[in-house]
Design an enzyme around this catalytic site. Structure first.
Site, PDB file in Angstrom:
ATOM      1  N   GLU A 148      44.687  -1.655 -19.813  1.00 50.70           N
ATOM      2  CA  GLU A 148      43.823  -1.971 -20.942  1.00 50.70           C
ATOM      3  C   GLU A 148      43.605  -3.477 -21.070  1.00 50.70           C
ATOM      4  O   GLU A 148      42.485  -3.933 -21.339  1.00 50.70           O
ATOM      5  CB  GLU A 148      44.426  -1.436 -22.248  1.00 50.70           C
ATOM      6  N   CYS A 180      50.135   2.179 -25.047  1.00 49.79           N
ATOM      7  CA  CYS A 180      51.500   2.036 -25.555  1.00 49.79           C
ATOM      8  C   CYS A 180      51.498   1.416 -26.946  1.00 49.79           C
ATOM      9  O   CYS A 180      50.572   0.702 -27.335  1.00 49.79           O
ATOM     10  CB  CYS A 180      52.340   1.200 -24.591  1.00 49.79           C
ATOM     11  N   ARG A 204      55.409   8.897   1.732  1.00 47.83           N
ATOM     12  CA  ARG A 204      56.573   8.043   1.476  1.00 47.83           C
ATOM     13  C   ARG A 204      56.194   6.886   0.550  1.00 47.83           C
ATOM     14  O   ARG A 204      56.940   6.536  -0.369  1.00 47.83           O
ATOM     15  CB  ARG A 204      57.100   7.445   2.788  1.00 47.83           C
ATOM     16  N   GLY A 249      67.707  17.318   6.743  1.00 48.82           N
ATOM     17  CA  GLY A 249      67.913  18.362   7.730  1.00 48.82           C
ATOM     18  C   GLY A 249      68.176  19.711   7.098  1.00 48.82           C
ATOM     19  O   GLY A 249      68.043  19.919   5.883  1.00 48.82           O
ATOM     20  N   LEU A 294      71.136  19.792   4.052  1.00 45.91           N
ATOM     21  CA  LEU A 294      70.803  19.150   2.782  1.00 45.91           C
ATOM     22  C   LEU A 294      69.543  19.759   2.171  1.00 45.91           C
ATOM     23  O   LEU A 294      69.469  19.951   0.946  1.00 45.91           O
ATOM     24  CB  LEU A 294      70.628  17.646   2.974  1.00 45.91           C
TER      25      LEU A 294
END
Length: 368
Positions: free
Chosen positions: A58, A81, A190, A302, A305
């Site tokens: 803004e 905000c 990523r 893998g 996990l």
């Protein structure tokens, strides 16, 4: 009651959303926000939030608009905000500029705001409306919304597999199943994450750098995510590439002063999070990441996990790259999951997107 928005309103909010996307790779821990100032049907100012501590969208847009903001409409992708943080409240800045109408895509889920920004504007006589292109705005900040509403980041689990669902040979070899285009696309995913998560098995087998590469971005609009290794017994070698550059977080169970010191010498932080099963408490890890301002976690893990994250109910989204090849039954699958006695116990998914990337298929799916 939902306000009635015009076709022009939709056009201007869509423009604000495109601006907000400019901060896709840089705003963490803040949300991605865009703003367009319109007067007499013409855009007189626009801006987006680039990085935490910098100008909010803004403020940027109002600076461009100058005096033309008086009596104008502000289209902003997130409620302005109303609290003092690193910067002054945007609701007050809009009032000072004389804006007559404010249209927000969604309310700010931050408990410090949560409707107070719009209330401040309404109390001052500004026509403040909310809900225009809300779904698109929520998607853009899905991690921020998750962290604010459930105190846990959004976790996206990325996997590359053959068409018969294999991610690696039994000897651990997995480079490369997918083509260059799919791997580059993976780097873009990523880049939007605040953190990249993997396990010690993947580090041993692949020695990944776990950073963002080959992503074109203007200066200052790309930062490297936090790297996290789940390593219960602190087996991580100080020579692992994931430690290069420092700043890696290692989640462990075993307290080993000598190994911790060796990792600290490489700039890593060891975080002890023992679970009741003798493994890292993954839920506690995600809660800690949320406390540190992590919105989105991109997991590249893998078989073990990945399965543990799924069984714990911590995966929100699957990002699957399927290569046009067959590896055979004697190879590693995608997830270590328990055997089902009935198909009624299967985990249902909603496919959100399916497209071809280079020679591979990319599938994006979410849980219930």
């Amino acid at each position: 009651m939902q306000p009635a928005f015009s076709a022009a309103d939709h056009e201007f909010m869509a423009r604000a959303l495109r601006l907000a996307e400019r901060g896709l790779w840089s705003t963490t821990p803040n949300p991605r926000v865009g703003c367009v100032i319109v007067r007499d049907g013409q855009v007189v100012g626009e801006g987006w939030h680039v990085r935490a501590g910098g100008q909010h969208a803004e403020v940027h847009a109002l600076q461009v608009a100058g005096g033309r903001a008086h009596g104008a409409t502000a289209f902003v992708t997130l409620e302005p905000c109303s609290h003092h943080g690193r910067t002054p409240p945007c609701a007050e800045t809009l009032l000072a500029a004389g804006v007559r109408r404010v249209v927000a895509a969604i309310e700010d889920p931050n408990p410090l705001v949560a409707g107070r920004g719009l209330a401040t504007l309404r109390q001052a006589g500004v026509r403040a409306e909310c809900g225009l292109l809300a779904g698109e705005a929520r998607e853009l900040n899905i991690g921020f919304v998750a962290r604010m509403t459930r105190a846990r980041p959004w976790l996206r689990l990325k996997l590359a597999a053959s068409l018969d669902g294999k991610t690696a040979l039994l000897n651990g070899a997995s480079q490369w199943l997918t083509g260059a285009a799919a791997r580059q696309d993976g780097h873009r995913w990523r880049a939007r994450a605040c953190a990249i998560l993997t396990g010690i098995g993947t580090v041993r087998d692949d020695d990944p750098q776990l950073n963002v590469r080959d992503v074109a971005a203007p200066p200052g609009e790309l930062r490297q995510p936090l790297r996290i290794v789940v390593d219960s017994h602190l087996e991580l070698s100080p020579d692992a590439r994931v430690l290069r550059g420092g700043g890696t977080l290692v989640a462990a169970v075993v307290a080993d002063a000598a190994r911790s010191e060796a990792l600290a010498q490489r700039g890593a932080e060891v975080l002890l999070l023992p679970g009741s099963d003798g493994r890292v408490d993954l839920e506690a890890l995600l809660a800690e990441l949320a406390r540190r301002g992590v919105n989105e976690v991109h997991a590249e893990a893998g078989f073990v996990l990945s399965g543990a994250l799924l069984q714990a109910g911590l995966v929100d989204e699957l990002l699957l790259y399927l290569a046009p090849c067959l590896v055979g039954d004697a190879a590693r699958g995608m997830f270590a999951l328990p055997q089902l006695a009935s198909l009624a116990d299967r985990k249902p998914l909603l496919i959100r997107d399916l497209r071809v990337i280079g020679q591979d298929l990319r599938l994006l799916a979410r849980f219930g």
